[in-house]
Design a protein around this motif. Structure first.
Motif, PDB file in Angstrom:
ATOM      1  N   GLY A   1     -10.539 -16.358 -46.303  1.00  0.00           N
ATOM      2  CA  GLY A   1     -11.953 -16.523 -46.035  1.00  0.00           C
ATOM      3  C   GLY A   1     -12.855 -15.689 -46.916  1.00  0.00           C
ATOM      4  O   GLY A   1     -14.032 -16.019 -47.088  1.00  0.00           O
ATOM      5  N   ASN A   2     -12.352 -14.603 -47.493  1.00  0.00           N
ATOM      6  CA  ASN A   2     -13.157 -13.763 -48.375  1.00  0.00           C
ATOM      7  C   ASN A   2     -13.076 -14.203 -49.833  1.00  0.00           C
ATOM      8  O   ASN A   2     -13.534 -13.483 -50.730  1.00  0.00           O
ATOM      9  CB  ASN A   2     -12.748 -12.296 -48.247  1.00  0.00           C
ATOM     10  N   GLY A   3     -12.478 -15.377 -50.077  1.00  0.00           N
ATOM     11  CA  GLY A   3     -12.408 -15.913 -51.428  1.00  0.00           C
ATOM     12  C   GLY A   3     -11.153 -15.553 -52.194  1.00  0.00           C
ATOM     13  O   GLY A   3     -10.910 -16.095 -53.286  1.00  0.00           O
ATOM     14  N   VAL A   4     -10.338 -14.638 -51.690  1.00  0.00           N
ATOM     15  CA  VAL A   4      -9.099 -14.262 -52.357  1.00  0.00           C
ATOM     16  C   VAL A   4      -8.114 -15.427 -52.288  1.00  0.00           C
ATOM     17  O   VAL A   4      -7.975 -16.087 -51.258  1.00  0.00           O
ATOM     18  CB  VAL A   4      -8.482 -13.010 -51.703  1.00  0.00           C
ATOM     19  N   THR A   5      -7.423 -15.680 -53.400  1.00  0.00           N
ATOM     20  CA  THR A   5      -6.371 -16.694 -53.441  1.00  0.00           C
ATOM     21  C   THR A   5      -5.040 -16.015 -53.711  1.00  0.00           C
ATOM     22  O   THR A   5      -4.974 -14.870 -54.155  1.00  0.00           O
ATOM     23  CB  THR A   5      -6.651 -17.747 -54.520  1.00  0.00           C
ATOM     24  N   ALA A   6      -3.963 -16.742 -53.442  1.00  0.00           N
ATOM     25  CA  ALA A   6      -2.618 -16.196 -53.660  1.00  0.00           C
ATOM     26  C   ALA A   6      -1.669 -17.306 -54.076  1.00  0.00           C
ATOM     27  O   ALA A   6      -1.767 -18.434 -53.587  1.00  0.00           O
ATOM     28  CB  ALA A   6      -2.106 -15.502 -52.401  1.00  0.00           C
ATOM     29  N   SER A   7      -0.763 -16.973 -54.978  1.00  0.00           N
ATOM     30  CA  SER A   7       0.334 -17.858 -55.380  1.00  0.00           C
ATOM     31  C   SER A   7       1.634 -17.163 -55.018  1.00  0.00           C
ATOM     32  O   SER A   7       1.891 -16.043 -55.477  1.00  0.00           O
ATOM     33  CB  SER A   7       0.299 -18.133 -56.889  1.00  0.00           C
TER      34      SER A   7
ATOM     35  N   GLU B   1      -5.876 -13.972 -42.254  1.00  0.00           N
ATOM     36  CA  GLU B   1      -5.077 -15.192 -42.191  1.00  0.00           C
ATOM     37  C   GLU B   1      -5.613 -16.196 -43.210  1.00  0.00           C
ATOM     38  O   GLU B   1      -6.832 -16.295 -43.408  1.00  0.00           O
ATOM     39  CB  GLU B   1      -5.139 -15.808 -40.792  1.00  0.00           C
ATOM     40  N   PRO B   2      -4.741 -16.938 -43.876  1.00  0.00           N
ATOM     41  CA  PRO B   2      -5.221 -17.926 -44.845  1.00  0.00           C
ATOM     42  C   PRO B   2      -5.967 -19.060 -44.160  1.00  0.00           C
ATOM     43  O   PRO B   2      -5.502 -19.600 -43.151  1.00  0.00           O
ATOM     44  CB  PRO B   2      -3.930 -18.421 -45.506  1.00  0.00           C
ATOM     45  N   VAL B   3      -7.116 -19.408 -44.714  1.00  0.00           N
ATOM     46  CA  VAL B   3      -7.847 -20.559 -44.185  1.00  0.00           C
ATOM     47  C   VAL B   3      -7.289 -21.860 -44.756  1.00  0.00           C
ATOM     48  O   VAL B   3      -7.496 -22.938 -44.184  1.00  0.00           O
ATOM     49  CB  VAL B   3      -9.354 -20.442 -44.482  1.00  0.00           C
ATOM     50  N   GLU B   4      -6.580 -21.758 -45.875  1.00  0.00           N
ATOM     51  CA  GLU B   4      -5.899 -22.913 -46.456  1.00  0.00           C
ATOM     52  C   GLU B   4      -4.508 -22.480 -46.906  1.00  0.00           C
ATOM     53  O   GLU B   4      -4.333 -21.370 -47.415  1.00  0.00           O
ATOM     54  CB  GLU B   4      -6.658 -23.479 -47.659  1.00  0.00           C
ATOM     55  N   LEU B   5      -3.532 -23.334 -46.720  1.00  0.00           N
ATOM     56  CA  LEU B   5      -2.169 -23.069 -47.194  1.00  0.00           C
ATOM     57  C   LEU B   5      -1.532 -24.396 -47.558  1.00  0.00           C
ATOM     58  O   LEU B   5      -1.400 -25.281 -46.710  1.00  0.00           O
ATOM     59  CB  LEU B   5      -1.337 -22.344 -46.131  1.00  0.00           C
ATOM     60  N   THR B   6      -1.163 -24.552 -48.821  1.00  0.00           N
ATOM     61  CA  THR B   6      -0.432 -25.725 -49.279  1.00  0.00           C
ATOM     62  C   THR B   6       0.880 -25.260 -49.883  1.00  0.00           C
ATOM     63  O   THR B   6       1.006 -24.109 -50.320  1.00  0.00           O
ATOM     64  CB  THR B   6      -1.234 -26.522 -50.318  1.00  0.00           C
TER      65      THR B   6
END
Length: 697
Positions: free
Chosen positions: A257-263, A231-236
C-alpha cells in the motif's frame, strides 16, 4: 502428568525437541549456546529415532535426556516448552497438543501449512495463556534488526523495490547435488519420494523456503512505513509444478500500500544467489547471506555520493538467539523479531502465492475429508452449555417448530473462500457453543452451500446444527424459482431438509399468500421445518400471517432484516430492508416474532470506522454520520467497563431487545469469531441499551 509452571524467571526453560531430522540436529548444535534454555527431552513418533538422536548429541549436554513418543514428551512434567522440528503437515497438530498440555511452543517455519491452521494455533495459544512463536530463524539475527533500522532511518531514501530469492537444487535421481551453502544439503529429500516432492507432505519450495523472502518483503515494506510489517495489496505468481502438483520453482510479484514492490523467487529445483537487495530512491542495501547465516552474513549499503559501507555479522548463533528471545517472551510481550500477527500475515501471503500458481494440496481441497486441525473429534457442547463463553441461558433460545435449541450468535456462511478456511471457522464456532449456520442459494454462486454441506458431512453432526437456507433472490423472486432453488440447495448441501428457510428478498407484485402456500407445501413434505422472510417489511409479514391464519396454513415464524446499533442512512444492497425504525420495533415487540439481525456488527463499523478514513466506500456511504459515531463512542465506553470489544457491545445491544433476537455475523478470522461470541457474556440494563442508542428518557 502435572502441568509445568515456567514463568520466565531465573531458572532455565526446560525444552523438548520434537522431531529427529536434519532441522532438529541443526537446532541442537546451537542449543548449548542458549543462556535461557536447556534440553530436557527429545520426542519422535518413533521413540527409537529419538533415542538415536539423543545418543548423537549426548556429548553436548549434561544429564540423562528423556526420550519417547511426541505425546509422552509433550506431557512430561519435566518439560516447560517444545521446539517442533517435524514435517510441515504435523506442525499444527503437534502445536495444538502441546498448547493443550500447557506447554509453550517454538514451532519451526512455516508455522503451519496454511492460514486456517495458523489461526487455530494462534487462537489456542492466546486463549490458553501460553506462548507460541514461529521459528523464523533469520528474523532473530542482528543482521535483520540492522537492516530494518537502516530502512526506518532512511539510509537509502524512500524504499522502492525489494528483490529476494531463496532456492536450492535438491539432490535427485535426475540431478547431481548442487550445494549453495552447507546448510542447504537435504539428504532426506533426495528422489521424488522425498518430502519436498510429496504433495501429501506439503512439499515444494514456497512453504519450505519461500516463506523467508515473503517474510523479508513484508518486514522491509513495513519498516519503510514505520510499522512492524505490511501486507501486500496485490500478489501475482508464476512457476512450474511437478506432475504431482508440487511447486518446483516459483516467482511472485508483490505491491504494498505504500508503493513498495517486491520480486520474490523460490524453488527446490532451481539455483539462486540467495540474496536480498533493497532498492531506494538514493541507494541500495544488499544482504549477502540473509537466510542460512552460516557463511558470511554481510550488509552492503551503497548510497549516492558515498563510498559503499559494509557491516559484518556473526556467522552463527541465530538459533540460540531465537531460543533466548522465545524464553524471554514467556514472561513479557511477544518477541520484537516476529509476532503472532506477523506469522498469520505470512501464512495468508503464502496461501495467495500457492493459489496464484495452482498449488493446493490434496488434504486442502474442497472435496477432501478435511478433519479438525487438532486431528481430535470435534467437541459439540451440550445444548445451553456455555463452554466458557457466558451463561448457558443466554447463548441459546427456542423457536417454535424447531426441536433443537438455537444459538443466539449465528455464523454467516458467505465469507469463507475455501473449505479449509470454512472448516477452521465452523469448528471454532461450534466449540464456542454455536450451532446455527446461515447460508443461501445466492452466496458465492453455490460454493457456500457446498462447503457447509461438506463440512457437516465430514463432522457427522447434521442432527446437532441448525441450518438456515434462503432462496428466491431478485430477480428470481417468485414461488416457482423458490421451489427450484430449494431443491438445488438441498442437493448442494447433501441434506434432506433445512431447519429454517427464508425468502431472500420480497416481490410485492406477488401476493404474500402465494409465497405462504408454496412454503407450507414444502414444510408438509418435510423439506423445511419453519420458514420466514429476509428483507421483508413487517407489513408484508403481517399480510402473510393473516393469509396463513385465514387458510389454515403455517405462517412466517422468523424475520431476518438489518438491525444493529449503528443505523444506516441506506442499506448496502438493492432490495434490503431494516428493522431499526420505530414501527418495526413496536410490531416485533407486540408479535414477539424472532428477528435474525443480519450484519449485527454493522459491517464492522465499531471496529473499523474512523472519520478520517474513507477508504471503505460502502461503510462510509451507509454508516458514517454523527449519530453513529456517538453510538460508537458510547459502545467504546461500555466495552471498557465490560472488558470486551466495542463490536461485542454492538452485538450485545442486538441481543438485549424486547423481542427475540439472534445476532448474525460473518467472521473472517478466529479472533473475530471469538470476539463476536463474547457478546453473550455482556449483561446490559434497559437503561444502558437506551443510552447506547441515544434514546431520550
Amino acid at each position: 502428568m502435572s502441568m509445568t509452571k515456567y514463568k520466565g524467571d531465573t531458572a532455565k526453560l526446560r525444552l523438548a525437541v520434537i522431531g529427529s531430522g536434519n532441522m532438529a540436529r541443526r537446532f541442537l548444535k546451537q542449543l548449548p549456546d542458549s543462556e535461557r534454555c536447556e534440553l530436557r527431552a527429545i520426542g519422535d513418533r518413533d521413540p527409537a529415532s529419538a533415542r538415536l538422536l539423543a545418543d548423537e548429541v549426548t556429548h553436548l549436554y549434561e544429564g540423562e535426556l528423556i526420550c519417547g513418543t511426541e505425546i509422552e514428551v509433550i506431557t512430561s512434567d519435566q518439560v516447560d516448552a517444545v521446539y517442533i522440528a517435524t514435517v510441515h503437515t504435523t506442525h499444527a497438530e503437534i502445536s495444538l497438543r502441546a498448547i493443550a498440555a500447557g506447554k509453550h511452543v517454538l514451532c519451526e517455519k512455516p508455522l503451519t501449512v496454511n492460514h486456517a491452521q495458523a489461526m487455530a494455533a494462534v487462537d489456542a495459544a492466546q486463549h490458553s495463556g501460553v506462548r507460541l512463536v514461529e521459528a523464523m530463524m533469520f528474523r532473530f539475527h542482528p543482521q535483520m534488526a540492522a537492516v530494518r533500522e537502516l530502512v526506518r532511518g532512511g539510509a537509502i531514501g524512500d524504499v522502492r523495490h525489494i528483490d529476494a530469492g531463496f532456492s536450492f537444487l535438491v539432490p535427485t535421481e535426475r540431478h547431481e547435488p548442487t550445494i549453495v551453502t552447507p546448510d542447504l544439503v537435504i539428504p532426506d529429500a533426495g528422489g521424488h519420494e522425498g518430502r519436498l516432492f510429496d504433495p501429501n507432505l506439503a512439499g515444494g519450495g514456497i512453504l519450505d523456503v519461500g516463506c523467508y523472502p515473503v517474510s523479508m518483503a513484508r518486514a522491509i515494506a513495513g519498516a519503510a512505513a514505520g510499522v512492524e510489517y505490511l501486507e501486500p495489496v496485490e500478489l501475482t505468481g508464476d512457476g512450474t509444478l511437478s506432475d504431482d502438483g508440487v511447486d518446483q520453482w516459483a516467482t511472485a510479484q508483490l505491491r504494498f500500500g505504500n508503493g513498495v514492490t517486491a520480486s520474490l523467487r523460490t524453488g527446490v529445483w532451481m539455483v539462486d544467489n540467495n540474496t536480498v537487495q533493497i532498492v531506494g530512491s538514493r541507494g541500495t542495501i544488499e544482504m549477502l547471506d540473509p537466510w542460512a547465516l552460516s557463511v558470511s552474513p554481510r550488509v552492503v549499503v551503497r548510497r549516492l555520493g558515498h563510498v559503499p559501507e559494509e557491516q559484518a555479522f556473526p556467522a552463527s548463533g541465530a538459533y540460540a538467539l531465537q531460543m533466548d528471545a522465545f524464553a524471554a517472551s514467556i514472561a513479557g510481550p511477544e518477541p520484537e523479531a516476529i509476532s503472532n500477527a506477523d506469522s498469520l500475515g505470512n501464512a495468508a501471503a503464502l496461501d495467495r502465492w500457492r493459489e496464484a500458481i495452482g498449488v493446493r494440496y490434496p488434504f486442502e481441497r474442497d472435496d477432501a475429508a478435511i478433519g479438525t486441525i487438532s486431528a481430535l473429534p470435534l467437541r459439540v457442547p451440550a445444548p445451553g452449555e456455555s463452554n466458557g463463553t457466558g451463561e448457558g441461558g443466554r447463548t441459546t433460545a427456542r423457536i417454535e417448530g424447531l426441536e433443537k435449541p438455537v444459538a443466539r450468535i449465528v455464523m454467516g456462511c458467505d465469507h469463507q473462500p475455501d473449505l479449509r478456511t470454512a472448516s477452521a471457522l465452523f469448528d471454532h464456532y461450534v466449540t464456542l457453543g454455536g450451532n446455527v449456520f446461515d447460508t443461501a442459494h445466492f452466496y458465492l454462486g453455490g460454493q457456500a452451500e457446498r462447503q457447509l454441506g461438506r463440512w457437516i458431512a465430514n463432522r457427522g453432526i447434521r442432527d446437532d446444527v441448525v441450518v438456515i437456507g434462503k432462496g428466491a433472490h431478485t430477480p428470481d423472486c417468485n414461488p416457482e424459482a423458490l421451489t427450484r432453488q430449494l431443491h438445488e440447495s438441498l442437493d448442494r448441501q447433501g441434506t434432506d431438509h433445512l431447519d429454517i428457510y427464508m425468502l431472500h428478498r420480497d416481490n410485492e407484485d406477488i401476493p404474500a399468500g402465494e409465497f405462504v402456500d408454496v412454503l407450507d407445501q414444502h414444510a408438509d413434505a418435510g423439506l423445511i421445518r419453519v420458514f420466514g422472510g429476509s428483507n421483508w417489511s413487517v407489513q408484508r409479514v403481517a399480510e402473510a400471517n393473516a393469509w396463513a391464519r385465514a387458510n389454515g396454513k403455517r405462517g412466517f415464524s422468523v424475520l431476518s432484516n438489518y438491525f444493529g446499533l449503528a443505523e444506516p442512512s441506506e442499506l448496502p444492497w438493492p432490495g434490503c430492508l431494516g428493522a431499526c425504525d420505530e414501527e418495526s420495533r413496536s410490531w416485533l415487540t407486540e408479535q414477539q416474532l424472532p428477528l435474525f439481525a443480519w450484519s449485527a456488527r454493522s459491517r464492522n463499523f465499531f471496529a473499523r470506522a474512523d472519520p478520517s478514513d474513507r477508504s471503505d466506500e460502502l461503510l462510509v456511504r451507509c454508516f458514517y454520520g454523527p449519530e453513529n459515531f456517538e453510538r460508537k463512542r458510547r459502545a467504546e465506553k461500555l466495552a471498557q467497563d465490560h472488558g470486551v470489544s466495542p463490536s461485542a457491545i454492538a452485538m450485545a445491544y442486538v441481543l438485549h431487545q424486547p423481542f427475540p433476537t439472534f445476532a448474525m455475523y460473518g467472521p473472517k478470522t478466529l479472533a473475530e469469531s471469538r470476539d463476536g461470541f463474547r457478546a453473550v457474556e455482556v449483561d446490559l440494563t434497559p437503561e444502558q441499551v437506551a443510552w447506547l442508542h441515544g434514546d431520550k428518557p
